[in-house]
Design an enzyme around this catalytic site. Structure first.
Site, short mmCIF file in Angstrom:
data_model
loop_
_atom_site.label_atom_id
_atom_site.label_comp_id
_atom_site.label_asym_id
_atom_site.label_seq_id
_atom_site.Cartn_x
_atom_site.Cartn_y
_atom_site.Cartn_z
N HIS A 120 0.82 -1.22 0.00
CA HIS A 120 0.00 0.00 0.00
C HIS A 120 0.86 1.27 0.00
O HIS A 120 0.33 2.38 -0.21
CB HIS A 120 -0.92 -0.01 1.23
CG HIS A 120 -2.18 0.78 1.05
ND1 HIS A 120 -2.51 1.43 -0.13
CD2 HIS A 120 -3.21 1.02 1.90
CE1 HIS A 120 -3.68 2.03 0.01
NE2 HIS A 120 -4.12 1.81 1.24
N ASP A 132 -2.37 2.25 -4.59
CA ASP A 132 -3.61 2.69 -3.96
C ASP A 132 -4.70 1.63 -4.14
O ASP A 132 -4.63 0.79 -5.03
CB ASP A 132 -4.08 4.02 -4.57
CG ASP A 132 -3.13 5.17 -4.25
OD1 ASP A 132 -2.50 5.12 -3.18
OD2 ASP A 132 -3.02 6.09 -5.08
#
Length: 304
Positions: free
Chosen positions: A275, A279
């Site tokens: 992450h 996204d």
């Protein structure tokens, strides 16, 4: 010796490591950040073991007295294999260095099953091996990586490295542990080439004959827990990669299609990703692209 990157140099200096004793797994034997972290963990574990052993002996006398149950076979202590230790180090490093998140989707396997059944006899006769599901998923994955290129990249120090090639790791379970041989330039290979590579790697893995270079340098990994009956899982990243696709067991389930309830062969898909650079929108877009390729396999570059 190859020059160290700033990120690797920082770890070496902070942990007071001897870079000449670190085995590099990068291109040309270069030491990666992962190699340096593993070396630091190895030394820390060794120091803890020495300290713990000394303390335990001081407190409880001879080591044998620490586990009396071992004498009647209720407890067995044995050394982990080198492969299992390496796997453990890689998994812990992945958890400690990446911000791992998993997103899910599902795909209807009807069209792939029908196409595979229709082409199986001719494919086997022509190529001398069976057409499996993994080649479809490799093709769908490459298409998804091209649509969402960030998932085919990685972090190195403070930099983002974008890979514009597609070396796909295919996880293979063996009695000794899980290994991930790399299918090189998967985007340029035919379905037969992919199936042949995967079959050869599986055989070598079972026989313990994989070469170290066959396990290095992948840009993305596919793991199929479905062969063991797994319905759903959250696969863990294979550092320094930023994404891993989890395939699962095909099960017939009722789903809604055009307002009617029908029974279809369904598979859950899972994408674990870093992450820090990917996204949620990109992760979801990737899985949808894989789903589209599997549910409409004729959109893939079919060559059989």
């Amino acid at each position: 010796a190859a020059a160290l990157s700033p990120a690797v140099r920082r770890i070496v200096d902070e942990e007071k490591l001897d870079s000449s004793k670190i085995s590099g797994t990068g291109k040309g034997g270069r030491i990666t950040k992962g190699d340096a972290l593993v070396a630091a963990q190895d030394r820390a574990a060794s120091e803890r073991t020495d300290t713990d052993s000394g303390t335990a002996t001081e407190m409880a006398g001879p080591v044998e007295s620490l586990a009396p149950a071992a004498k009647d076979g209720r407890v067995v202590r044995k050394k982990m294999s080198p492969l299992r230790r390496k796997i453990a180090q890689q998994l812990v490093m992945a958890q400690h260095t990446a911000a791992i998140l998993t997103t899910f989707n599902e795909c209807d396997m009807s069209e792939v099953q029908a196409l595979r059944a229709h082409a199986q006899e001719q494919f086997t006769k022509k190529n001398g091996l069976k057409l499996g599901f993994m080649s479809f998923f490799v093709k769908a994955t490459v298409a998804a990586l091209k649509a969402v290129p960030a998932i085919n990249g990685r972090i190195e120090g403070d930099d983002f490295i974008q890979n514009n090639f597609y070396d796909i790791g295919v996880a293979v379970g063996t009695e000794r542990g899980l290994v991930v041989p790399i299918v090189r330039d998967a985007d340029k290979k035919s379905f037969a080439d992919l199936e042949r590579d995967i079959a050869d790697y599986a055989r070598k893995a079972r026989e313990g004959k994989l070469k170290i270079e066959e396990l290095q340098g992948g840009t993305f990994t596919i793991s199929n827990g479905g062969v063991y009956g797994s319905l759903l899982s959250t696969p863990i990243l294979n550092p320094p990669q930023s994404g891993i696709l989890g395939m699962h067991k095909i099960m017939e389930r009722p789903i809604a299609v055009n307002g009617a309830v029908v029974v279809r062969p369904m598979m859950y898909l899972a994408l674990s990703y870093d992450h820090r650079i990917i996204d949620g929108k990109e992760a979801v877009a990737f899985l949808i692209k894989v789903k589209e390729g599997i549910e409409n396999p004729k959109t893939l570059p079919i060559d059989f």
